[in-house]
Design an enzyme around this catalytic site. Sequence first.
Site, PDB file in Angstrom:
ATOM      1  N   HIS A   1     -21.273 -97.122 -26.603  1.00 24.40           N
ATOM      2  CA  HIS A   1     -21.500 -98.279 -25.978  1.00 24.40           C
ATOM      3  C   HIS A   1     -20.711 -98.458 -24.992  1.00 24.40           C
ATOM      4  O   HIS A   1     -20.059 -97.436 -24.356  1.00 24.40           O
ATOM      5  CB  HIS A   1     -21.734 -99.573 -26.866  1.00 24.40           C
ATOM      6  CG  HIS A   1     -22.731 -99.247 -28.094  1.00 24.40           C
ATOM      7  ND1 HIS A   1     -24.165 -99.177 -27.704  1.00 24.40           N
ATOM      8  CD2 HIS A   1     -22.522 -99.036 -29.236  1.00 24.40           C
ATOM      9  CE1 HIS A   1     -24.759 -98.878 -28.860  1.00 24.40           C
ATOM     10  NE2 HIS A   1     -23.762 -98.511 -29.910  1.00 24.40           N
TER      11      HIS A   1
ATOM     12  N   GLU B   1     -19.482-104.431 -30.574  1.00 22.24           N
ATOM     13  CA  GLU B   1     -19.279-103.104 -30.884  1.00 22.24           C
ATOM     14  C   GLU B   1     -18.428-102.359 -30.001  1.00 22.24           C
ATOM     15  O   GLU B   1     -17.511-101.392 -30.433  1.00 22.24           O
ATOM     16  CB  GLU B   1     -20.578-102.427 -31.323  1.00 22.24           C
ATOM     17  CG  GLU B   1     -20.364-101.131 -31.883  1.00 22.24           C
ATOM     18  CD  GLU B   1     -21.683-100.337 -32.085  1.00 22.24           C
ATOM     19  OE1 GLU B   1     -21.865 -99.080 -32.668  1.00 22.24           O
ATOM     20  OE2 GLU B   1     -22.898-100.901 -31.950  1.00 22.24           O
TER      21      GLU B   1
ATOM     22  N   HIS C   1     -18.871 -95.634 -34.049  1.00 22.47           N
ATOM     23  CA  HIS C   1     -19.867 -96.759 -33.751  1.00 22.47           C
ATOM     24  C   HIS C   1     -19.288 -97.737 -34.901  1.00 22.47           C
ATOM     25  O   HIS C   1     -18.938 -97.456 -35.892  1.00 22.47           O
ATOM     26  CB  HIS C   1     -21.187 -96.276 -34.029  1.00 22.47           C
ATOM     27  CG  HIS C   1     -21.749 -95.566 -32.918  1.00 22.47           C
ATOM     28  ND1 HIS C   1     -22.448 -96.075 -32.122  1.00 22.47           N
ATOM     29  CD2 HIS C   1     -21.636 -94.204 -32.489  1.00 22.47           C
ATOM     30  CE1 HIS C   1     -22.778 -95.197 -30.930  1.00 22.47           C
ATOM     31  NE2 HIS C   1     -22.282 -94.115 -31.288  1.00 22.47           N
TER      32      HIS C   1
ATOM     33  N   GLU D   1     -20.105 -94.689 -38.567  1.00 19.33           N
ATOM     34  CA  GLU D   1     -20.539 -96.132 -38.322  1.00 19.33           C
ATOM     35  C   GLU D   1     -19.639 -96.974 -39.422  1.00 19.33           C
ATOM     36  O   GLU D   1     -19.406 -96.811 -40.648  1.00 19.33           O
ATOM     37  CB  GLU D   1     -21.964 -96.327 -39.040  1.00 19.33           C
ATOM     38  CG  GLU D   1     -22.952 -95.671 -38.258  1.00 19.33           C
ATOM     39  CD  GLU D   1     -23.529 -96.848 -37.066  1.00 19.33           C
ATOM     40  OE1 GLU D   1     -22.684 -97.512 -36.791  1.00 19.33           O
ATOM     41  OE2 GLU D   1     -24.365 -96.338 -36.371  1.00 19.33           O
TER      42      GLU D   1
END
Length: 446
Positions: free
Chosen positions: A10, A24, A79, A145
Amino acid sequence: MVKLYLDPGHGGSDPGAQGNGLNEKDITLDIALRIRTILLNDYENVEVRMSRTSDTAKSLSARTNEANSWGADYYLSIHCNAFNGSAQGYEDYIHSSLSDSSLTANYQNIIHAEIIKENELVDRGKKKANFHVLRESAMPALLTENGFIDNGRDAALMKNAAWRQKVAQGHANGVAKTFKLQKKPDNSGTIYKVIAGSFKSRENAEERVSYLDTKGIEAFVDSRNISGEVWYRVQAGAFSTRENAEKRLVEVKNAGIDDAFIAAEKRDSNEAGGYSIAGRTFLSPEQMNQFAKSINPNTPELGHFYLTFGQDYGIRGDIAFAQALHETNFFRFTGVVKPEQNNFCGLGATGPDNPGASFQTPSEGVLAHFQHLFAYASTEQLPDKYPLIDPRFNLVTRGSAPTWTALNGKWAVPGTNYGEAILNIYERMVEFALVKLEGILQEIRT
């Protein structure tokens, strides 16, 4: 040489998952920058290129195209997760088309195990998915993640810098183990410092530094607290071997400093690493400006530029400000560079006949400073938020100085104590800020 493409998920207008006051994009960038620092500082024969080093937007296709064009050996995407507030833990992904016996799956096994050792999260397992960065990357790729940002327990960990460092360490350990990276030689042994005088008065110590400078010997003042009293030592070199320290000691004594001696000391973690050039700016613009004005009241207020560009380039803006103080003699410009040049880091200045580069505005001068630091500290493509105005960017051996002390002999020649002198000023800045803060707290208490 192992080429790692490191992709913080992102960024910019895309915050990613959100929860518990966190975005995030901020967590992933922080972890990725820490991974880069660990790998470049601790391991040999590794290059790291990041999809972004600041809060900028970048499309998924731009990321994979860049990794493919660069010829990366591995794609690692960082992430955080989100679901409904109840899910928690760590998981990672390879592409869904790959078998469990593939090379990529083998890499996943190794890195997953190393991350789980460090991250204090529930292990949700090794998984597969058809994510773009896993599908379109031409090399083995893994997407991690690192907890659920909308889960209270995981989010509390994410807010902790020490936890983010542990997560970064787990990733770095996994990459190192996967590609059999070799540790750099241990720099935690003895360092030999040449001390050219010790004084109760900083003014006397500064005079000694000035005298040594006339003899072509670089030195700086290092304050020490001994038995409750502050002493100012003049340090004229720091060496990893006693033989080199002895050579410098002879030079100092030949300059007439008969009381010079060698101090053998154990390196501390800051000296061993020299502070990474990449990283977060801790001091505020006001704290930077106030420190500089305490020495030179006519100091221009440049702190906000050093904070802003530091954030944009992922570089320690407060230490860069200390470098500017060192280069300009606290903005008194007593060397060959003049104030109207807006050249705060001595770019291209080699002597009276060559005062170096000039820039139209103070902002451009500071920007060129950061671009030059970026060239030394990173092998990545220069962020495209600003045009390249550093005239010497392409003359630098990219990534050759990831720490401030690694600038010795590169930014300044001979520059034996160049990085140490900058860090000494920075530590004085921190001390000044702490004293100011304590004064404010005393006023509040009374």
